[in-house]
Enzyme design. Structure first.
Site, PDB file in Angstrom:
ATOM      1  CB  CYS A   7      38.552  -9.197  28.435  1.00 44.61           C
ATOM      2  SG  CYS A   7      37.070  -9.726  29.088  1.00 44.61           S
ATOM      3  CG  HIS A  97      34.327 -12.634  26.650  1.00 47.10           C
ATOM      4  ND1 HIS A  97      34.842 -11.678  27.459  1.00 47.10           N
ATOM      5  CD2 HIS A  97      33.196 -12.153  26.324  1.00 47.10           C
ATOM      6  CE1 HIS A  97      34.324 -10.543  27.151  1.00 47.10           C
ATOM      7  NE2 HIS A  97      33.426 -10.792  26.448  1.00 47.10           N
ATOM      8  CG  HIS A  99      31.922 -16.228  21.554  1.00 48.79           C
ATOM      9  ND1 HIS A  99      32.258 -16.605  22.567  1.00 48.79           N
ATOM     10  CD2 HIS A  99      32.102 -17.024  20.453  1.00 48.79           C
ATOM     11  CE1 HIS A  99      32.851 -17.656  22.273  1.00 48.79           C
ATOM     12  NE2 HIS A  99      32.618 -18.015  20.889  1.00 48.79           N
TER      13      HIS A  99
HETATM   14  P1  DGP Z   1      33.920 -20.982  19.719  1.00 52.58           P
HETATM   15  O1  DGP Z   1      34.485 -21.961  19.404  1.00 52.58           O
HETATM   16  O2  DGP Z   1      32.251 -20.855  19.886  1.00 52.58           O
HETATM   17  O3  DGP Z   1      34.445 -20.496  21.313  1.00 52.58           O
HETATM   18  O4  DGP Z   1      34.316 -19.695  18.951  1.00 52.58           O
HETATM   19  C1  DGP Z   1      35.630 -18.908  19.143  1.00 52.58           C
HETATM   20  C2  DGP Z   1      36.120 -18.370  17.877  1.00 52.58           C
HETATM   21  O5  DGP Z   1      36.809 -17.315  18.150  1.00 52.58           O
HETATM   22  C3  DGP Z   1      36.495 -19.035  16.863  1.00 52.58           C
HETATM   23  O6  DGP Z   1      35.765 -19.316  15.771  1.00 52.58           O
HETATM   24  C4  DGP Z   1      37.753 -18.492  16.608  1.00 52.58           C
HETATM   25  C5  DGP Z   1      37.928 -17.154  17.070  1.00 52.58           C
HETATM   26  N1  DGP Z   1      39.098 -16.793  17.535  1.00 52.58           N
HETATM   27  C6  DGP Z   1      39.731 -16.979  18.303  1.00 52.58           C
HETATM   28  N2  DGP Z   1      40.918 -16.663  18.627  1.00 52.58           N
HETATM   29  C7  DGP Z   1      40.852 -15.207  17.971  1.00 52.58           C
HETATM   30  C8  DGP Z   1      41.467 -14.245  17.813  1.00 52.58           C
HETATM   31  O7  DGP Z   1      42.371 -13.980  18.202  1.00 52.58           O
HETATM   32  N3  DGP Z   1      41.018 -13.291  16.953  1.00 52.58           N
HETATM   33  C9  DGP Z   1      39.638 -13.319  16.424  1.00 52.58           C
HETATM   34  N4  DGP Z   1      39.181 -12.345  15.574  1.00 52.58           N
HETATM   35  N5  DGP Z   1      39.057 -14.330  16.396  1.00 52.58           N
HETATM   36  C10 DGP Z   1      39.522 -15.535  17.210  1.00 52.58           C
END
Ligand code: DGP
Length: 113
Positions: A7, A97, A99
């Protein structure tokens, strides 16, 4: 959701490498890419996971997958790509969240787990 990481990214409170945005969805590059192309597509409306899509309209759900298709097309992932949505602890969902990961630019493993 005040304390939700994605968010905050949607609102621009945390920087991200945006690749696409419309009224319903926001898409940005994963901070820890698992493939040459690794983008996350999130609904702007907060829901925790696929398990909560009952809280979304059909249009909001469709907008996520239409964005996946559009982004992949624009990125010319002509060889194909993988779309993943981890749901809950057994799937190792780390950000609560909803995705959709778009992974492309290399040959994927031929099994899912
Ligand atoms: P999941 O494990 O399916 O919940 O994937 C979460 C993804 O979110 C993981 O591949 C890394 C990504 N991620 C976590 N924090 C951040 C962030 O601050 N910025 C970005 N661009 N990606 C993030």
């Amino acid at each position: 959701m005040d304390n939700c990481l994605f968010c905050k990214i949607v609102k621009g409170e945390i920087p991200s490498d945006k690749v696409y945005e419309n009224d319903e969805v926001y898409a940005f590059r994963d901070i820890n890419p698992q493939a040459p192309f690794h983008v996350l597509v999130v609904p702007k409306k907060h829901v925790a996971s696929v398990a909560e899509t009952g809280l979304m309209t059909d249009g909001e759900i469709a907008a996520c997958l239409r964005a996946v298709s559009l982004i992949a097309s624009q990125a010319k992932l002509d060889g194909g790509y993988r779309v993943i949505s981890n749901c809950g602890p057994d799937a190792c969902q780390s950000v609560p969240h909803l995705h959709f990961h778009i992974l492309g630019g290399r040959k994927m493993a031929d099994r899912m787990a």
